[in-house]
Design a protein around this motif. Structure first.
Motif, PDB file in Angstrom:
ATOM      1  N   GLU A 295       0.769  -1.269  -0.068  1.00 41.68           N
ATOM      2  CA  GLU A 295       0.008  -0.066  -0.065  1.00 41.68           C
ATOM      3  C   GLU A 295       0.805   1.326  -0.059  1.00 41.68           C
ATOM      4  OE1 GLU A 295      -3.121  -0.301   2.848  1.00 41.68           O
ATOM      5  OE2 GLU A 295      -4.357  -1.695   1.563  1.00 41.68           O
ATOM      6  N   ASN A 296       1.885   1.130   0.784  1.00 42.29           N
ATOM      7  CA  ASN A 296       2.720   2.401   0.514  1.00 42.29           C
ATOM      8  C   ASN A 296       3.562   2.485  -0.758  1.00 42.29           C
ATOM      9  OD1 ASN A 296       2.507   3.091   3.337  1.00 42.29           O
ATOM     10  ND2 ASN A 296       4.459   2.469   4.025  1.00 42.29           N
ATOM     11  N   ALA A 297       3.938   1.369  -1.323  1.00 40.78           N
ATOM     12  CA  ALA A 297       4.369   1.521  -2.634  1.00 40.78           C
ATOM     13  C   ALA A 297       3.577   2.099  -3.645  1.00 40.78           C
ATOM     14  CB  ALA A 297       5.052  -0.010  -3.267  1.00 40.78           C
ATOM     15  N   LEU A 298       2.160   1.702  -3.468  1.00 45.12           N
ATOM     16  CA  LEU A 298       1.096   2.183  -4.407  1.00 45.12           C
ATOM     17  C   LEU A 298       0.804   3.840  -3.953  1.00 45.12           C
ATOM     18  CD1 LEU A 298      -1.538  -0.763  -4.262  1.00 45.12           C
ATOM     19  CD2 LEU A 298      -0.297   0.290  -6.476  1.00 45.12           C
ATOM     20  N   LYS A 299       1.123   4.077  -2.936  1.00 49.38           N
ATOM     21  CA  LYS A 299       0.859   5.403  -2.360  1.00 49.38           C
ATOM     22  C   LYS A 299       1.892   6.335  -2.738  1.00 49.38           C
ATOM     23  CE  LYS A 299      -0.843   5.961   1.729  1.00 49.38           C
ATOM     24  NZ  LYS A 299      -0.709   6.208   3.211  1.00 49.38           N
ATOM     25  N   TYR A 300       3.378   5.835  -2.752  1.00 47.30           N
ATOM     26  CA  TYR A 300       4.541   6.642  -3.113  1.00 47.30           C
ATOM     27  C   TYR A 300       4.937   6.657  -4.436  1.00 47.30           C
ATOM     28  CZ  TYR A 300       3.302   7.715   1.647  1.00 47.30           C
ATOM     29  OH  TYR A 300       2.727   8.101   2.777  1.00 47.30           O
TER      30      TYR A 300
ATOM     31  N   ILE B  96       1.321   5.563  10.475  1.00 48.54           N
ATOM     32  CA  ILE B  96       1.068   4.550  11.581  1.00 48.54           C
ATOM     33  C   ILE B  96       1.424   3.118  10.755  1.00 48.54           C
ATOM     34  CG2 ILE B  96      -0.730   2.823  12.488  1.00 48.54           C
ATOM     35  CD1 ILE B  96       0.010   4.861  14.480  1.00 48.54           C
ATOM     36  N   GLY B  97       1.215   2.972   9.658  1.00 50.45           N
ATOM     37  CA  GLY B  97       1.921   1.880   8.904  1.00 50.45           C
ATOM     38  C   GLY B  97       3.052   0.965   9.131  1.00 50.45           C
ATOM     39  N   LEU B  98       4.109   1.856   9.010  1.00 46.54           N
ATOM     40  CA  LEU B  98       5.181   1.073   9.160  1.00 46.54           C
ATOM     41  C   LEU B  98       5.751   0.695  10.443  1.00 46.54           C
ATOM     42  CD1 LEU B  98       7.675   2.990   6.485  1.00 46.54           C
ATOM     43  CD2 LEU B  98       6.344   0.509   6.410  1.00 46.54           C
TER      44      LEU B  98
HETATM   45 MG   LIG Z   1       1.397   3.704   5.067  1.00 45.53          MG
END
Ligand SMILES: [Mg+2]
Ligand SMILES: Nc1ncnc2c1ncn2[C@@H]1O[C@H](COP(=O)(O)OP(=O)(O)OP(=O)(O)O)[C@@H](O)[C@H]1O
Length: 419
Positions: free
Chosen positions: A318-323, A380-382
């Motif tokens: 989800e981070n990879a998609l977000k950033y 919060i994710g990481l």
């Molecule tokens: Mg995240």
């Protein structure tokens, strides 16, 4: 201020209680030692007095008569040179031991003391162990001076007192050290919890303010149709969705911090990764991004907590998609080396600045670029990933060049143990 008070009071309590325990233990030890020593010191003296008494008691006749007249009182020779004996007949001294170092008329006063029992007699500066008894109408007194024994007992008591004081000072220093070393980690934890609560409520403030503002607007236009305020409603829904995610992430993280039990099952690694991959391939396509999954050439069985491991990988995807932006690429690679498995989630997105690379795992940390980009998230994710990974014994590695992309690697054993 309050926080400081709590720890100061607890520290004081720890010091008082531990020094109190040491003090009580030392006091009991000192009392027992002094008592035992005293008993040991007097034991020999008392034995000599009793031996002399027995000799006198068992002597056939103490008085030598000539006709009716008493000529002499015969006392058995003293068992030790320093034993004094006095024999009285009707308050008249009729016999005494040969070594009477007290001189004439300086006889210790036995009045008021018990009969047939050894006692400590104090006579001015002299102290004796003594006994008095009667035989053939004679009153017999035996005594041994114990001034030197008493002096050694006093010396022992003094040195016990000094060592008591020294040990109390040492105990005080150790207790203070103990209190600090016990309380410091708790203090750090307490401050972290406090900061966590403050950060959480801070994170909720903005969406709550947005929701409040939009709702107020809707209330002011209560006669309007719903579709006229489609934009406000969708903003409210987006903020609510964000709050819901934040809430469930926080809940999950607190559960992880409590050390929840693992639910380990065995499953195929390739199937597991491709299921996750398939789900996100569509997402990526919509955003005009390429999503690649490189599985193991030879599939293997892994024993993991499936849902937790999935959560770890999903956080990274989800981070990879977000950033990343359109045209970027996201790749999942799976490797196996001996008993270890590596799962990489790499992207060709914005990347992470060197100085932010440590901090992105902190709770609520978001890079200034992430905040400025307007992309949803609360940082919060990481940190949730870090908490879960700790429980699963998973190592996290990050390589990133700012502007070129980021690569997160999870390394773990193919068989996790439930500890
Ligand atoms: Mg995240
Ligand atoms: N793949 C990535 N590329 C670039 N930056 C990243 C990447 N993953 C994380 N970051 C940076 O690390 C920060 C923390 O990430 P984290 O997942 O903890 O929070 P978030 O994505 O901002 O919000 P949340 O995950 O809580 O919705 C992000 O704000 C971002 O700055």
């Amino acid at each position: 201020m309050k926080e400081r008070d709590i720890f100061r009071r607890t520290r004081k309590n720890i010091i008082v209680v531990s020094v109190g325990i040491v003090m009580a233990a030392l006091l009991i030890y000192a009392m027992i030692t002094a008592q035992l020593y005293k008993r040991h010191v007097f034991k020999d003296v008392d034995q000599q007095i009793l031996m002399q008494r027995n000799q006198i008691i068992h002597a056939p006749n103490l008085i030598k008569y000539r006709g009716e007249r008493m000529v002499e009182v015969m006392i058995p020779a003293p068992v030790t040179f320093n034993l004094l004996s006095f024999v009285w007949l009707d308050d008249k001294l009729v016999g005494k031991s040969p070594h009477d170092y007290l001189g004439d008329n300086l006889y210790p006063d036995f009045t008021g003391y018990t009969v047939d029992e050894i006692f400590t007699l104090e006579d001015g500066e002299y102290i004796y162990r003594a006994i008095q008894f009667t035989k053939q109408g004679l009153k017999i007194q035996l005594l041994i001076n114990v001034n030197s024994e008493i002096a050694s007992v006093k010396a022992l008591e003094k040195s016990l007192g000094i060592s008591f004081l020294i040990l109390i000072v040492i105990a005080l220093i150790l207790a203070s050290y103990l209190a600090v070393s016990v309380l410091n980690p708790l203090k750090i934890l307490y401050n972290k919890q406090l900061a966590f609560i403050q950060d959480s409520s801070h994170e909720m403030r903005t969406p709550l303010a947005v929701i409040k503002g939009r709702l107020e607007l809707l209330v002011r236009h209560k006669n309007d149709k719903v579709e006229e305020h489609y934009e406000e409603i969708s903003i409210i829904m987006k903020e609510l969705w964000g709050l819901e995610k934040l809430n469930s992430d926080l809940l999950l993280m607190s559960k992880e911090d409590m050390g929840m039990k693992l639910e380990i099952t065995s499953f195929s690694l390739n199937e597991f990764i491709s299921e996750i991959g398939e789900f996100y391939t569509d997402f990526a396509e919509i955003q005009d991004k390429q999503f690649n999954v490189n599985l193991l050439e030879e599939d293997i069985e892994v024993s993991w907590d499936k849902s937790k491991m999935k959560r770890c990988i999903v956080i990274l995807i989800e981070n990879a998609l977000k950033y990343t932006g359109s045209g970027d690429e996201i790749t999942i690679n799976v490797f196996k080396k001996d008993k270890m498995i590596k799962i990489e989630v790499a992207d060709t997105g914005v990347g992470i600045k060197e100085e932010d690379q440590e901090r992105i795992f902190d709770r609520f940390f978001r890079s200034s670029e992430a905040r400025a980009s307007g992309k949803e998230g609360s940082g919060i994710g990481l940190s949730l990933l870090k908490s879960i990974a700790y429980g699963l014994d998973v190592k996290i590695d990050l390589r990133s060049v700012y502007g070129e992309g980021a690569k997160f690697t999870l390394t773990m054993s193919k068989q996790l143990k439930n500890s």
